[in-house]
Design a protein around this motif. Structure first.
Motif, PDB file in Angstrom:
ATOM      1  N   LEU A 133      25.298  36.753  -2.905  1.00 61.90           N
ATOM      2  CA  LEU A 133      26.341  36.489  -1.903  1.00 61.90           C
ATOM      3  C   LEU A 133      27.076  35.177  -2.164  1.00 61.90           C
ATOM      4  O   LEU A 133      28.298  35.110  -1.988  1.00 61.90           O
ATOM      5  N   PHE A 134      26.359  34.146  -2.569  1.00 60.20           N
ATOM      6  CA  PHE A 134      27.031  32.873  -2.898  1.00 60.20           C
ATOM      7  C   PHE A 134      28.023  33.098  -4.036  1.00 60.20           C
ATOM      8  O   PHE A 134      29.099  32.510  -4.053  1.00 60.20           O
ATOM      9  N   TYR A 135      27.651  33.941  -4.989  1.00 56.99           N
ATOM     10  CA  TYR A 135      28.539  34.248  -6.110  1.00 56.99           C
ATOM     11  C   TYR A 135      29.738  35.082  -5.656  1.00 56.99           C
ATOM     12  O   TYR A 135      30.882  34.764  -5.964  1.00 56.99           O
ATOM     13  N   ILE A 144      28.669  36.782 -23.866  1.00 56.99           N
ATOM     14  CA  ILE A 144      28.284  36.969 -22.461  1.00 56.99           C
ATOM     15  C   ILE A 144      29.525  37.272 -21.615  1.00 56.99           C
ATOM     16  O   ILE A 144      29.438  37.930 -20.582  1.00 56.99           O
ATOM     17  N   LEU A 145      30.686  36.826 -22.082  1.00 53.75           N
ATOM     18  CA  LEU A 145      31.939  37.142 -21.382  1.00 53.75           C
ATOM     19  C   LEU A 145      32.206  38.647 -21.387  1.00 53.75           C
ATOM     20  O   LEU A 145      32.742  39.181 -20.408  1.00 53.75           O
ATOM     21  N   GLN A 155      31.781  41.058 -18.077  1.00 49.33           N
ATOM     22  CA  GLN A 155      33.209  41.038 -17.780  1.00 49.33           C
ATOM     23  C   GLN A 155      33.566  41.653 -16.430  1.00 49.33           C
ATOM     24  O   GLN A 155      34.451  41.139 -15.750  1.00 49.33           O
ATOM     25  N   ALA A 156      32.895  42.706 -16.010  1.00 50.14           N
ATOM     26  CA  ALA A 156      33.242  43.319 -14.721  1.00 50.14           C
ATOM     27  C   ALA A 156      33.029  42.318 -13.581  1.00 50.14           C
ATOM     28  O   ALA A 156      33.902  42.154 -12.714  1.00 50.14           O
ATOM     29  N   LYS A 157      31.886  41.642 -13.574  1.00 46.25           N
ATOM     30  CA  LYS A 157      31.613  40.649 -12.534  1.00 46.25           C
ATOM     31  C   LYS A 157      32.540  39.448 -12.658  1.00 46.25           C
ATOM     32  O   LYS A 157      33.020  38.919 -11.650  1.00 46.25           O
ATOM     33  N   ILE A 158      32.779  39.000 -13.887  1.00 44.46           N
ATOM     34  CA  ILE A 158      33.648  37.840 -14.103  1.00 44.46           C
ATOM     35  C   ILE A 158      35.061  38.131 -13.622  1.00 44.46           C
ATOM     36  O   ILE A 158      35.700  37.293 -12.992  1.00 44.46           O
ATOM     37  N   MET A 159      35.554  39.345 -13.894  1.00 43.96           N
ATOM     38  CA  MET A 159      36.909  39.683 -13.447  1.00 43.96           C
ATOM     39  C   MET A 159      37.005  39.705 -11.923  1.00 43.96           C
ATOM     40  O   MET A 159      38.044  39.362 -11.365  1.00 43.96           O
ATOM     41  N   VAL A 200      38.455  31.034 -20.123  1.00 44.97           N
ATOM     42  CA  VAL A 200      38.573  32.485 -20.253  1.00 44.97           C
ATOM     43  C   VAL A 200      38.068  33.163 -18.984  1.00 44.97           C
ATOM     44  O   VAL A 200      38.708  34.088 -18.464  1.00 44.97           O
ATOM     45  N   ALA A 201      36.934  32.716 -18.459  1.00 46.55           N
ATOM     46  CA  ALA A 201      36.387  33.316 -17.239  1.00 46.55           C
ATOM     47  C   ALA A 201      37.349  33.153 -16.066  1.00 46.55           C
ATOM     48  O   ALA A 201      37.563  34.090 -15.283  1.00 46.55           O
TER      49      ALA A 201
END
Length: 193
Positions: free
Chosen positions: A17-19, A88-89, A93-97, A159-160
């Motif tokens: 949740l914090f993320y 790791i990017l 990637q789905a979470k980072i996007m 990039v992130a």
């Protein structure tokens, strides 16, 4: 392996949740609901949101250490281990996007809040930086290992951030490929230098 404890479930859900929502906007009720416990039971495990934050940061540090140790144990050469960091990017990637980098977003939010736990959260970046610097040293780049590590860490954070802003998979893939080419150039620089 034993069953996950209520405390561990609280930390796991708080971390998520914090993320996804941010530290400041996540409430005790949000976390209790995600875990499926009453607020009274919740307070039995954590008396304050800051105590949860400390546990989340400790969890992230342990998870990061485990990941770095796994990359180290893979037995690949230093450049191969650094590629694990770069890729790791792609892996996330789905979470980072959707939410950005979990480390970058937490550190940035805590900095804005001038939160006392910011230094603890910064330790996540320090862990990555130190590990990357060691890999560059093993590549023979002793003189500039810390600078190369900081450059790569900064670039991956950029990039992130842009991946989260533009939600463009092709951009992430192109940047990962370019960072890997940059890494190859750094290794060649040592070999020919």
């Amino acid at each position: 392996m034993g069953a996950i404890t209520t405390r561990e479930r609280i930390v796991e859900q708080a971390d998520r949740l914090f993320y996804e929502q941010g530290f400041e906007t996540t409430s005790f009720a949000d976390i209790a609901d995600a875990v499926g416990i009453s607020r009274g039971n919740f307070y039995h495990h954590f008396k304050s949101k800051d105590a949860i934050l400390d546990a989340v940061i400790a969890r992230r540090l342990a998870t990061t250490r485990t990941m770095l140790d796994a990359w180290q144990a893979a037995g690949d050469d230093p450049a191969g281990r650094v590629r694990c960091f770069i890729r790791i990017l792609i892996a996330n990637q789905a979470k980072i996007m959707l939410h950005g980098c979990p480390v970058g977003t937490l550190v940035t939010e805590l900095a804005k809040l001038n939160h006392p736990a910011q230094a603890q959260a910064n330790a996540l970046f320090t862990m990555f930086h130190d590990w990357l610097a060691e890999q560059f040293r093993r590549l023979g780049r002793e003189a500039d290992a810390t600078e190369l590590a900081m450059h790569l860490l900064a670039r991956s954070q950029g990039v992130a951030t842009l991946a989260s802003a533009f939600r463009d998979k092709a951009f992430i893939a192109a940047e990962v490929e370019d960072m890997c080419a940059w890494l190859d150039a750094q290794a060649r620089h040592h070999a020919t230098g």
